[in-house]
Structure formats: C-alpha cells, structure tokens
Design an enzyme around this catalytic site. Sequence first.
Site, short mmCIF file in Angstrom:
data_model
loop_
_atom_site.label_atom_id
_atom_site.label_comp_id
_atom_site.label_asym_id
_atom_site.label_seq_id
_atom_site.Cartn_x
_atom_site.Cartn_y
_atom_site.Cartn_z
N GLY A 1 -5.12 0.19 3.61
CA GLY A 1 -3.66 0.11 3.61
C GLY A 1 -3.27 -0.91 2.58
O GLY A 1 -3.78 -0.89 1.46
N SER B 1 -3.28 -4.98 2.21
CA SER B 1 -3.75 -6.16 2.95
C SER B 1 -2.65 -7.20 3.13
O SER B 1 -2.64 -7.90 4.15
CB SER B 1 -4.96 -6.77 2.25
OG SER B 1 -4.63 -7.17 0.93
N CYS C 1 -11.61 -1.04 2.61
CA CYS C 1 -10.63 -1.28 1.55
C CYS C 1 -9.76 -2.50 1.89
O CYS C 1 -10.27 -3.61 1.85
CB CYS C 1 -9.82 -0.01 1.30
SG CYS C 1 -9.11 0.00 -0.35
N HIS D 1 -13.08 4.54 1.27
CA HIS D 1 -12.50 5.08 2.51
C HIS D 1 -13.37 6.17 3.14
O HIS D 1 -13.07 7.36 3.01
CB HIS D 1 -11.13 5.69 2.20
CG HIS D 1 -10.07 4.71 1.87
ND1 HIS D 1 -9.19 4.21 2.79
CD2 HIS D 1 -9.75 4.13 0.70
CE1 HIS D 1 -8.36 3.36 2.22
NE2 HIS D 1 -8.68 3.29 0.95
N GLU E 1 -13.30 7.23 6.00
CA GLU E 1 -12.52 8.00 6.99
C GLU E 1 -11.76 9.15 6.34
O GLU E 1 -11.19 9.98 7.03
CB GLU E 1 -11.55 7.06 7.74
CG GLU E 1 -10.31 6.63 6.99
CD GLU E 1 -10.54 5.56 5.93
OE1 GLU E 1 -11.71 5.25 5.62
OE2 GLU E 1 -9.54 5.06 5.38
N1 GLN Z 1 -4.92 -2.53 -2.88
C1 GLN Z 1 -4.83 -2.70 -1.47
C2 GLN Z 1 -4.78 -4.17 -1.09
O1 GLN Z 1 -4.82 -5.01 -1.91
C3 GLN Z 1 -5.99 -2.03 -0.76
C4 GLN Z 1 -5.91 -0.54 -0.98
C5 GLN Z 1 -6.46 0.28 0.14
O2 GLN Z 1 -6.69 -0.19 1.24
N2 GLN Z 1 -6.61 1.55 -0.12
O3 GLN Z 1 -4.68 -4.48 0.07
#
Ligand code: GLN
Length: 191
Positions: A46, A48, A77, A169, A171
């Site tokens: 997501g 962060s 991620c 990912h 999932e």
């Molecule tokens: N770029 C996002 C971050 O810095 C991470 C991206 C992702 O979870 N797909 O949190």
Amino acid sequence: MNVGVLALQGAFIEHEKTLRALGAHAVEVRLPEHLDGLDALIIPGGESTTIGKLAVTFRLLEPLRAFAATKPVWGTCAGMIMLAKDIGRDQPLIGVMDITVNRNAFGRQLDSFETDLDVPQLGPDPFHAVFIRAPVVTAVQNGAEVLARLEDGAIVAVRQGRWLATAFHPELTPDDRFHRYFLRDVAGLAD
Ligand code: GLN
C-alpha cells in the site's frame, strides 16, 4: 491457525484470499484488540506513510511492535518498509528488522515491473514477482538472511528469524509458495 492481516490501507484482501485458500483463518486487524489470539501477522503493500499514520491514529503502532517482538510477521512492499529499522527518513514504522530499505527505489521510469526470481527456499521453479513502486533492501545486519535478489544484485526478499520481508507482492499472483513458506517455515504453523 489464526493469521492477521493489517487492514488499514492497501492490498489486504488479496492476502486474506490466499490465506483462506491455504486453510488459515484470516483476521482483519484495525484495532489493537484484533491482535489478540493471532498466531502470525501480514503487513500488506500500500502506502507506508498512510499505513504508518493510520497506525498512529488507531493507537496500533506500539501493539504492533509488541506483537512483532514475540510473533511471526511478514511485510510485503509497504509492509517491508514498516518492518525495517532504517529507511533513511522519518515516518512511523514498526521498525524491528535489521535491514536498511530504500523506498521507491526504482523511480518514476520503472514504477512497476514483473520478473522471475530465483528463490532457493521455494524450490527449483522461479517465482514470478510483481513489483509496484517497490522498495529495495540496501543493507542487512544481525543475521538477516537474503532470500532473493534481482539480476543486478538488489536485495528484494529477506528473512530474519520469525520476520519475513518481500519488496514485491506474492498476494497478486496465483503462486502461493511464499504464503506457504511464511506459514510453515517462518511461522512454524503448518506442516
Ligand atoms: N511505494 C510505497 C511506499 O513507499 C510502497 C508500494 C507498495 O506497497 N506497492 O510505501
């Protein structure tokens, strides 16, 4: 086995589906009391900064740290970023893994990509990995074990004891071997 998925923001539903297909009881975690009775936890991808801010708002950050101190946790991620001790900037983190992480390491030119990874722990077949504005691990310490690298050597999967972190990912693809690896080998929950 009761496996929580942090459900503040991001790709938590996809993790739940894979967990349920593997016979686990998937629990959405939004409040501290949702951690009660869980055997393990997944922090999804997501954003962060958003996940961290919401964790502060819902008073979840300290309970998440306390959970991670004794239980298995996997971050994918943004979840990898949340687990890292050092990301070179100030934002709310769970901060338990001895890894240094560079957020958005691939820049705007290469926002998202897919590639096959060699992951010996998963067996001989390559793992098809989806990267979305992904971080990379730039340093590992204190016995954190590198599980996978890109062809250029960039570290994209690490295990440190009961903690697992992947920059991609698992999932989002039908291959459930990383979920199995987490439940069986990292968390010791399935046979
Ligand atoms: N770029 C996002 C971050 O810095 C991470 C991206 C992702 O979870 N797909 O949190």
